[in-house]
Design a protein around this motif. Structure first.
Motif, PDB file in Angstrom:
ATOM      1  N   ASP A 196       0.893  -1.163   0.000  1.00  0.00           N
ATOM      2  CA  ASP A 196       0.000   0.000   0.000  1.00  0.00           C
ATOM      3  C   ASP A 196       0.924   1.204   0.000  1.00  0.00           C
ATOM      4  O   ASP A 196       1.656   1.429   0.978  1.00  0.00           O
ATOM      5  CB  ASP A 196      -0.895  -0.018   1.236  1.00  0.00           C
ATOM      6  CG  ASP A 196      -1.997   1.027   1.159  1.00  0.00           C
ATOM      7  OD1 ASP A 196      -2.146   1.669   0.099  1.00  0.00           O
ATOM      8  OD2 ASP A 196      -2.708   1.195   2.166  1.00  0.00           O
ATOM      9  N   ALA A 197       0.924   1.991  -1.085  1.00  0.00           N
ATOM     10  CA  ALA A 197       2.027   2.934  -1.301  1.00  0.00           C
ATOM     11  C   ALA A 197       1.559   4.290  -1.804  1.00  0.00           C
ATOM     12  O   ALA A 197       0.459   4.450  -2.340  1.00  0.00           O
ATOM     13  CB  ALA A 197       3.017   2.338  -2.304  1.00  0.00           C
ATOM     14  N   THR A 198       2.448   5.254  -1.644  1.00  0.00           N
ATOM     15  CA  THR A 198       2.330   6.556  -2.285  1.00  0.00           C
ATOM     16  C   THR A 198       3.743   7.003  -2.659  1.00  0.00           C
ATOM     17  O   THR A 198       4.719   6.318  -2.361  1.00  0.00           O
ATOM     18  CB  THR A 198       1.642   7.587  -1.363  1.00  0.00           C
ATOM     19  OG1 THR A 198       1.333   8.763  -2.112  1.00  0.00           O
ATOM     20  CG2 THR A 198       2.530   7.965  -0.186  1.00  0.00           C
ATOM     21  N   ALA A 199       3.829   8.149  -3.321  1.00  0.00           N
ATOM     22  CA  ALA A 199       5.137   8.691  -3.693  1.00  0.00           C
ATOM     23  C   ALA A 199       5.081  10.211  -3.639  1.00  0.00           C
ATOM     24  O   ALA A 199       4.014  10.814  -3.835  1.00  0.00           O
ATOM     25  CB  ALA A 199       5.550   8.225  -5.086  1.00  0.00           C
ATOM     26  N   LEU A 200       6.232  10.808  -3.377  1.00  0.00           N
ATOM     27  CA  LEU A 200       6.354  12.262  -3.289  1.00  0.00           C
ATOM     28  C   LEU A 200       7.486  12.737  -4.170  1.00  0.00           C
ATOM     29  O   LEU A 200       8.561  12.124  -4.204  1.00  0.00           O
ATOM     30  CB  LEU A 200       6.637  12.691  -1.845  1.00  0.00           C
ATOM     31  CG  LEU A 200       5.582  12.370  -0.789  1.00  0.00           C
ATOM     32  CD1 LEU A 200       6.130  12.693   0.592  1.00  0.00           C
ATOM     33  CD2 LEU A 200       4.304  13.157  -1.049  1.00  0.00           C
ATOM     34  N   GLN A 201       7.256  13.842  -4.873  1.00  0.00           N
ATOM     35  CA  GLN A 201       8.338  14.506  -5.581  1.00  0.00           C
ATOM     36  C   GLN A 201       9.169  15.297  -4.573  1.00  0.00           C
ATOM     37  O   GLN A 201       8.638  15.831  -3.609  1.00  0.00           O
ATOM     38  CB  GLN A 201       7.791  15.456  -6.636  1.00  0.00           C
ATOM     39  CG  GLN A 201       6.961  14.792  -7.713  1.00  0.00           C
ATOM     40  CD  GLN A 201       6.495  15.788  -8.745  1.00  0.00           C
ATOM     41  OE1 GLN A 201       7.290  16.297  -9.530  1.00  0.00           O
ATOM     42  NE2 GLN A 201       5.201  16.067  -8.748  1.00  0.00           N
TER      43      GLN A 201
END
Length: 235
Positions: A196-201
């Motif tokens: 279960d993931a997200t990403a950030l610049q």
């Protein structure tokens, strides 16, 4: 107008500060001719805080380089905690050991030398890892993520670095295997039920990049066997 470098300097000075052991580690890395591809100070502090927030006792790092991020991870551990870090190059591992010793954390760190996808299967059967930081060759990101799932447990934190690649991840240029690997890792995090993931610049002294942050779910045991076949190793 201030630039992103100005902001990074302000945040680093205000929230991270200077540390003689960390400065010495970077100086030794530069003197040895290693590339300046370690995480930025603000990102290193984020890793440090993630270890503390998650209560991690066992940390796996894939990609040691000169040990800069390893020092930050080791310093965040509680009493009895341990970092296992994997480094492909013997020369880098020796430098990292010296830096870890100078920083006073060598007793909390085990450096395993070898190609990541060859070393990771040797960790099967050990206690699961509570946090995994992946910062090695981008082409192997899907394999590294598979092993992170297999060597972790539900609730293990997984951090995948350098996923934006100056924006190229959104439209990979033909033939760029690093960007292709970074994109494949992000796609895997979005599609594989083990994550279960997200990403950030991010925009700091390292330029425009980013990181992905994931938790392992209760589907940890599923997924294909990521161990390289004989034909994979031959290539």
């Amino acid at each position: 107008m201030p630039t992103h470098d100005d902001v990074d300097a302000f945040l680093t000075d205000t929230l991270v500060g200077r540390d003689p052991s960390l400065d010495a580690a970077l100086a030794a890395q530069q003197e040895a001719g290693l590339p300046a591809i370690e995480v930025s100070p603000v990102s290193a502090k984020l890793l440090h805080l993630l270890v503390r927030i998650s209560g991690a006792r066992r940390v796996l790092e894939i990609g040691t380089l000169g040990g800069y991020s390893t020092i930050w991870l080791a310093r965040a551990l509680p009493e009895g905690g341990r970092v296992v870090t994997i480094e492909a190059e013997e020369r880098n591992a020796r430098l990292a050991h010296d830096n870890l010793s100078r920083a006073g954390v060598a007793d909390r760190v085990e450096i395993r030398v070898g190609r990541g996808l060859d070393v990771l299967p040797t960790l099967v059967g050990e206690e699961p890892f509570d946090l995994v930081f992946i910062d090695a060759d981008k082409e192997s990101n899907p394999g590294y993520l598979d092993w992170a799932a297999r060597l972790g447990r539900p609730g293990t934190v997984v951090v995948l670095d350098n996923v934006v690649r100056a924006g190229a991840v959104a439209d990979p240029p033909p033939g760029d295997t690093k960007v292709a690997g970074a994109r494949a890792g992000v796609v895997m995090l979005g599609e594989d039920p083990r994550f279960d993931a997200t990403a950030l610049q991010t925009l700091d002294r390292k330029g425009w990049d980013g990181l992905a942050l994931a938790l392992l779910t209760d589907a940890v045991a599923s997924g294909p066997d990521p161990r390289p076949t004989r034909s994979d190793r031959d290539h």
